[in-house]
Write an enzyme that holds these catalytic residues in place. Structure first.
Site, PDB file in Angstrom:
ATOM      1  N   SER A 138       1.874   6.519  12.710  1.00 24.83           N
ATOM      2  CA  SER A 138       2.437   6.130  11.422  1.00 24.83           C
ATOM      3  C   SER A 138       1.275   6.084  10.435  1.00 24.83           C
ATOM      4  CB  SER A 138       3.039   4.729  11.530  1.00 24.83           C
ATOM      5  OG  SER A 138       3.349   4.204  10.257  1.00 24.83           O
ATOM      6  N   TYR A 151       3.059  -4.513  14.609  1.00 22.50           N
ATOM      7  CA  TYR A 151       3.358  -3.077  14.558  1.00 22.50           C
ATOM      8  C   TYR A 151       2.098  -2.291  14.205  1.00 22.50           C
ATOM      9  CZ  TYR A 151       5.803   1.226  13.090  1.00 22.50           C
ATOM     10  OH  TYR A 151       6.246   2.522  12.947  1.00 22.50           O
TER      11      TYR A 151
HETATM   12  N1  LIG Z   1      11.138   5.318  10.278  1.00 19.46           N
HETATM   13  C1  LIG Z   1       9.922   5.228   9.797  1.00 19.46           C
HETATM   14  O1  LIG Z   1       9.718   4.935   8.600  1.00 19.46           O
HETATM   15  C2  LIG Z   1       8.736   5.506  10.676  1.00 19.46           C
HETATM   16  C3  LIG Z   1       7.477   5.642  10.057  1.00 19.46           C
HETATM   17  C4  LIG Z   1       6.366   5.872  10.837  1.00 19.46           C
HETATM   18  C5  LIG Z   1       6.484   5.964  12.206  1.00 19.46           C
HETATM   19  N2  LIG Z   1       7.695   5.811  12.805  1.00 19.46           N
HETATM   20  C6  LIG Z   1       7.758   5.885  14.266  1.00 19.46           C
HETATM   21  O2  LIG Z   1       8.686   6.867  14.645  1.00 19.46           O
HETATM   22  C7  LIG Z   1       9.163   6.564  15.965  1.00 19.46           C
HETATM   23  C8  LIG Z   1      10.669   6.752  15.984  1.00 19.46           C
HETATM   24  O3  LIG Z   1      11.286   5.799  15.150  1.00 19.46           O
HETATM   25  P1  LIG Z   1      12.498   6.149  14.170  1.00 19.46           P
HETATM   26  O4  LIG Z   1      12.031   5.913  12.792  1.00 19.46           O
HETATM   27  O5  LIG Z   1      13.096   7.443  14.527  1.00 19.46           O
HETATM   28  O6  LIG Z   1      13.473   4.925  14.485  1.00 19.46           O
HETATM   29  P2  LIG Z   1      14.801   4.812  15.370  1.00 19.46           P
HETATM   30  O7  LIG Z   1      15.859   5.700  14.801  1.00 19.46           O
HETATM   31  O8  LIG Z   1      15.063   3.344  15.475  1.00 19.46           O
HETATM   32  O9  LIG Z   1      14.372   5.410  16.776  1.00 19.46           O
HETATM   33  C9  LIG Z   1      13.600   4.674  17.690  1.00 19.46           C
HETATM   34  C10 LIG Z   1      13.870   5.254  19.053  1.00 19.46           C
HETATM   35  O10 LIG Z   1      13.030   4.601  19.999  1.00 19.46           O
HETATM   36  C11 LIG Z   1      13.848   4.199  21.074  1.00 19.46           C
HETATM   37  N3  LIG Z   1      13.299   3.099  21.845  1.00 19.46           N
HETATM   38  C12 LIG Z   1      12.978   1.835  21.463  1.00 19.46           C
HETATM   39  N4  LIG Z   1      12.521   1.132  22.515  1.00 19.46           N
HETATM   40  C13 LIG Z   1      12.543   1.985  23.573  1.00 19.46           C
HETATM   41  C14 LIG Z   1      12.203   1.874  24.948  1.00 19.46           C
HETATM   42  N5  LIG Z   1      11.751   0.724  25.475  1.00 19.46           N
HETATM   43  N6  LIG Z   1      12.345   2.959  25.759  1.00 19.46           N
HETATM   44  C15 LIG Z   1      12.803   4.124  25.264  1.00 19.46           C
HETATM   45  N7  LIG Z   1      13.189   4.285  23.990  1.00 19.46           N
HETATM   46  C16 LIG Z   1      13.048   3.232  23.165  1.00 19.46           C
HETATM   47  C17 LIG Z   1      15.188   3.847  20.436  1.00 19.46           C
HETATM   48  O11 LIG Z   1      16.187   3.770  21.434  1.00 19.46           O
HETATM   49  P3  LIG Z   1      17.493   2.831  21.332  1.00 19.46           P
HETATM   50  O12 LIG Z   1      18.516   3.645  20.583  1.00 19.46           O
HETATM   51  O13 LIG Z   1      17.876   2.604  22.745  1.00 19.46           O
HETATM   52  O14 LIG Z   1      17.082   1.582  20.611  1.00 19.46           O
HETATM   53  C18 LIG Z   1      15.319   5.032  19.504  1.00 19.46           C
HETATM   54  O15 LIG Z   1      15.738   6.173  20.213  1.00 19.46           O
HETATM   55  C19 LIG Z   1       8.681   5.162  16.282  1.00 19.46           C
HETATM   56  O16 LIG Z   1       7.551   5.231  17.133  1.00 19.46           O
HETATM   57  C20 LIG Z   1       8.264   4.615  14.920  1.00 19.46           C
HETATM   58  O17 LIG Z   1       7.263   3.636  15.018  1.00 19.46           O
HETATM   59  C21 LIG Z   1       8.820   5.601  12.060  1.00 19.46           C
END
Ligand SMILES: NC(=O)c1ccc[n+]([C@@H]2O[C@H](COP(=O)([O-])OP(=O)(O)OC[C@H]3O[C@@H](n4cnc5c(N)ncnc54)[C@H](OP(=O)(O)O)[C@@H]3O)[C@@H](O)[C@H]2O)c1
Length: 274
Positions: A138, A151
């Site tokens: 991130s 985080y």
């Molecule tokens: N959105 C942003 O602004 C942003 C910015 C920078 C970085 N990121 C990073 O991008 C990545 C994906 O996030 P996203 O934004 O796409 O959010 P998201 O839609 O909430 O997706 C998160 C994913 O991680 C899964 N997850 C959480 N805990 C887990 C575990 N113990 N084992 C396996 N899967 C697990 C969730 O599964 P469930 O459906 O089962 O909960 C979901 O599939 C994360 O690492 C986040 O930190 C996001």
């Protein structure tokens, strides 16, 4: 030869779009998730588009789940070309309001889960003398923001790990890439974990920052952009070590580079609280 990709956290957001993008690029893609009941949507799309997507259970908090998923893939396909470490969640709350348990849980998912998954794929990647590891960090992996120390530190740890293993893995033909999204419109914000004590001394700053994050999330970049960047990175002959995604990410990283620490702190306060 069939190319094999694995994505963690494919049930929604960036992982969902990345698994589809990899399959569209011709990879046999393991869209892994901790609850495979959430896999029906990606499987429907894959069926319609005739894509090779297999949903597989993988909970990054559980070493046995990681090992059994990777072992199954190695047994079935005998190779792994791309691993995208994407699963993660966002814990908010000022440090004094967080328990050690909250912090350890954040690191278990956002850091140690990735360590275990990488360790599980390395023997096959070393054997085949090729492989790409993509770590979804991130902009918060390079810049500290208030109210999100758990985080932020989990992503800083991931950046340090990624930077270090690049040297170790390069001689084996294994590339390591860091993806640094800014604010992306996904479920991450709806599923925020909040550790907020109603009598907290940090109530005001916590509320301000959570409101700021919620507003920024509304205007976030599409997760399709992140998936596109990941494809661009893995298909490039010499991938960069880092790929920021989104104008906000580029803006914050540029500001961090060009300003003094004191100037940058004032800039963050203005961006987050005003
Ligand atoms: N959105 C942003 O602004 C942003 C910015 C920078 C970085 N990121 C990073 O991008 C990545 C994906 O996030 P996203 O934004 O796409 O959010 P998201 O839609 O909430 O997706 C998160 C994913 O991680 C899964 N997850 C959480 N805990 C887990 C575990 N113990 N084992 C396996 N899967 C697990 C969730 O599964 P469930 O459906 O089962 O909960 C979901 O599939 C994360 O690492 C986040 O930190 C996001």
């Amino acid at each position: 030869m069939e190319k094999i990709a694995i994505v963690t956290g494919s049930s929604s957001g960036i992982g969902f779009e990345t698994a589809l993008a990899l399959a569209r690029e011709g990879y046999y893609t393991y869209a892994t998730m901790r609850d495979t009941k959430k896999g029906s949507k990606i499987l429907d799309i894959a069926k319609k588009e005739n894509l090779k997507v297999e949903v597989l259970e993988l909970d990054v908090d559980k070493e046995t789940s990681i090992k059994s998923a990777i072992n199954k893939i190695v047994l079935d396909k005998n190779r792994i070309d791309v691993l995208v470490n994407n699963a993660g969640y966002f814990l908010v709350g000022c440090l004094e309001d967080l328990s050690i348990g909250d912090l350890k849980a954040q690191f278990e998912t956002n850091f140690f889960g990735i360590v275990t998954t990488i360790q599980a794929v390395l023997p096959i990647m070393r054997k085949q003398k090729s492989g790409i590891i993509v770590n979804v960090s991130s902009v918060a992996g390079r810049i500290g923001f208030p109210v999100t120390p758990a985080y932020i530190s989990s992503k800083f740890a991931l950046e340090g790990l990624s930077e270090s293993i690049r040297y170790e893995l390069e001689p084996f033909g294994i590339k390591t890439i860091i993806i640094e999204p800014g604010v992306i419109k996904t479920n991450l914000f709806a599923s925020l974990k909040k550790s907020i004590n109603p009598n907290s001394a940090y109530k005001e700053i916590t509320e301000k920052v959570i409101n700021g994050i919620t507003m920024m999330a509304e205007m976030g970049t599409s997760p399709v952009e992140v998936a596109r960047t990941i494809i661009k990175a893995i298909t490039s002959e010499n991938p960069l070590s880092r790929y920021p995604v989104g104008n906000d990410a580029v803006m914050f990283l540029e500001a961090k580079k060009s300003k003094t620490d004191a100037e940058f702190e004032n800039y963050v306060k203005k961006e987050l609280y005003s």
